[in-house]
Design a protein around this motif. Sequence first.
Motif, short mmCIF file in Angstrom:
data_model
loop_
_atom_site.label_atom_id
_atom_site.label_comp_id
_atom_site.label_asym_id
_atom_site.label_seq_id
_atom_site.Cartn_x
_atom_site.Cartn_y
_atom_site.Cartn_z
N ARG A 190 -30.37 -30.88 34.36
CA ARG A 190 -29.88 -32.20 35.04
C ARG A 190 -29.61 -33.37 34.18
NH1 ARG A 190 -32.49 -36.17 35.52
NH2 ARG A 190 -34.45 -35.04 35.15
N ALA A 191 -30.53 -33.52 33.05
CA ALA A 191 -30.54 -34.52 32.33
C ALA A 191 -29.27 -34.58 31.43
CB ALA A 191 -31.76 -34.78 31.30
N PHE A 192 -29.06 -33.31 31.10
CA PHE A 192 -27.64 -33.06 29.91
C PHE A 192 -26.67 -33.01 30.94
CE2 PHE A 192 -24.73 -29.94 28.77
CZ PHE A 192 -24.48 -30.22 27.33
N ASP A 193 -26.43 -32.61 32.05
CA ASP A 193 -25.23 -32.92 32.89
C ASP A 193 -25.09 -34.50 32.95
OD1 ASP A 193 -24.74 -30.28 32.85
OD2 ASP A 193 -25.70 -30.01 34.84
N HIS A 194 -26.02 -35.23 33.30
CA HIS A 194 -25.74 -36.69 33.33
C HIS A 194 -25.31 -37.41 32.17
CE1 HIS A 194 -26.66 -40.52 35.19
NE2 HIS A 194 -27.46 -41.02 34.03
N LEU A 195 -26.04 -36.82 31.04
CA LEU A 195 -25.64 -37.54 29.77
C LEU A 195 -23.94 -37.24 29.62
CD1 LEU A 195 -26.25 -39.06 27.11
CD2 LEU A 195 -26.57 -36.97 26.36
N SER A 196 -23.84 -35.98 29.75
CA SER A 196 -22.22 -35.37 29.19
C SER A 196 -21.52 -36.02 30.20
CB SER A 196 -22.22 -34.09 29.76
OG SER A 196 -23.31 -33.01 28.82
N ILE A 207 -29.33 -42.31 25.19
CA ILE A 207 -29.61 -41.29 24.42
C ILE A 207 -28.40 -41.20 23.60
CG2 ILE A 207 -29.85 -38.61 24.48
CD1 ILE A 207 -31.36 -38.84 27.02
N ASP A 208 -28.59 -40.72 22.20
CA ASP A 208 -27.28 -40.63 21.36
C ASP A 208 -26.40 -39.68 22.00
OD1 ASP A 208 -25.63 -39.92 19.56
OD2 ASP A 208 -27.35 -39.92 17.81
N PRO A 209 -25.11 -40.12 21.96
CA PRO A 209 -24.04 -39.35 22.80
C PRO A 209 -23.81 -37.93 22.02
CG PRO A 209 -23.12 -41.45 22.38
CD PRO A 209 -24.59 -41.54 21.88
N TYR A 210 -24.32 -37.49 20.77
CA TYR A 210 -24.32 -36.40 20.16
C TYR A 210 -25.15 -35.40 20.91
CZ TYR A 210 -24.85 -33.10 16.52
OH TYR A 210 -24.70 -31.68 15.83
N ALA A 211 -26.08 -35.82 21.70
CA ALA A 211 -27.03 -34.94 22.56
C ALA A 211 -25.97 -34.24 23.53
CB ALA A 211 -28.09 -35.61 23.27
N ALA A 212 -24.93 -34.78 23.87
CA ALA A 212 -24.00 -34.09 24.78
C ALA A 212 -23.15 -32.96 24.16
CB ALA A 212 -23.08 -34.98 25.54
N GLU A 213 -23.32 -32.46 23.00
CA GLU A 213 -22.44 -31.63 22.07
C GLU A 213 -23.18 -30.20 22.71
OE1 GLU A 213 -20.35 -31.29 19.67
OE2 GLU A 213 -20.24 -33.57 20.25
N GLY A 214 -24.34 -30.16 23.22
CA GLY A 214 -24.80 -28.90 23.76
C GLY A 214 -26.31 -28.72 24.49
N ALA A 215 -27.03 -27.80 25.13
CA ALA A 215 -28.14 -27.95 25.44
C ALA A 215 -28.89 -27.89 24.09
CB ALA A 215 -28.47 -26.89 26.51
N ASP A 216 -28.86 -27.16 23.07
CA ASP A 216 -29.40 -27.11 21.88
C ASP A 216 -29.64 -28.61 21.16
OD1 ASP A 216 -26.79 -27.01 21.26
OD2 ASP A 216 -27.10 -25.83 19.42
N GLU A 217 -28.47 -29.32 21.09
CA GLU A 217 -28.33 -30.54 20.40
C GLU A 217 -29.26 -31.62 21.32
OE1 GLU A 217 -27.86 -30.90 17.60
OE2 GLU A 217 -26.92 -29.27 17.00
N PHE A 218 -29.08 -31.58 22.72
CA PHE A 218 -30.06 -32.37 23.57
C PHE A 218 -31.22 -32.30 23.33
CE2 PHE A 218 -31.96 -33.33 27.51
CZ PHE A 218 -31.37 -34.78 27.73
#
Length: 255
Positions: A190-196, A207-218
Amino acid sequence: MPASWWRRFSAYLTPPPLADAPWQQALSDCALARRLESARQDELRRLVAVFLARKRFHALAGAELTDAMRVVIAMQACIPALQQGPKALRGWRNVLIYPGEFKVRRHYHDEPSGVVSEGEEVLIGESWERGPLVLSLADVQLDLEHPWDGFNVVVHEIAHKLDMLDGPADGVPPLPPSIPRRQWIVSFQRAFDHLSNEVARGRDTLIDPYAAEGADEFFAVVSELHWSQPGVLRRADAQVADLLEAYYGPSPAPR
């Protein structure tokens, strides 16, 4: 069995405690470790000794790697592993240190067309599954100078290592029984989808936008926030902050 082999094997399993002088110097250099409670510092000291006994450092491309910096890198690498202990360090052996940013060649496969292309990527850190931990020394030093700015390359890459303990990185490391796996997956997704979605719309994010690169980077990016800006992480997503505190233990960083 030769006695010398047995002594080496015993030291690998249970290395002697880190000497006081290098330990105190590392504490002086690493604010994150210095702010831990004394009991957790004692645990960290034992784990750092294990790390230094089991890992091999390699300075590449002219990097000047001192014994003191080896201890500080080991210290930062072990802080995220405190809750899990020595078993969290399994599956890899080498730490590669570059003086600064380094380039890696990537192969990219475009599935619709089937075209394979090559390109270079500039990195400050990288973790390979069952392979080395790779770090930029300049960025390690920068993180030591600015411990509360939300970034820590060692923590980021060790988060990937923890994530890969049960296979390819997917943002779900092996979890203790106290953390329901489904709760972790649902909350992080849910948090990853919201950030993306926020990043796709060009909005500013905590949260740094780089975290939206994938679940692993998040997972790796929010791990950095847990250890350096836990208050920012909690404002961004309280559920993720709670889960990381349960997984890593409390952060000593200023709130």
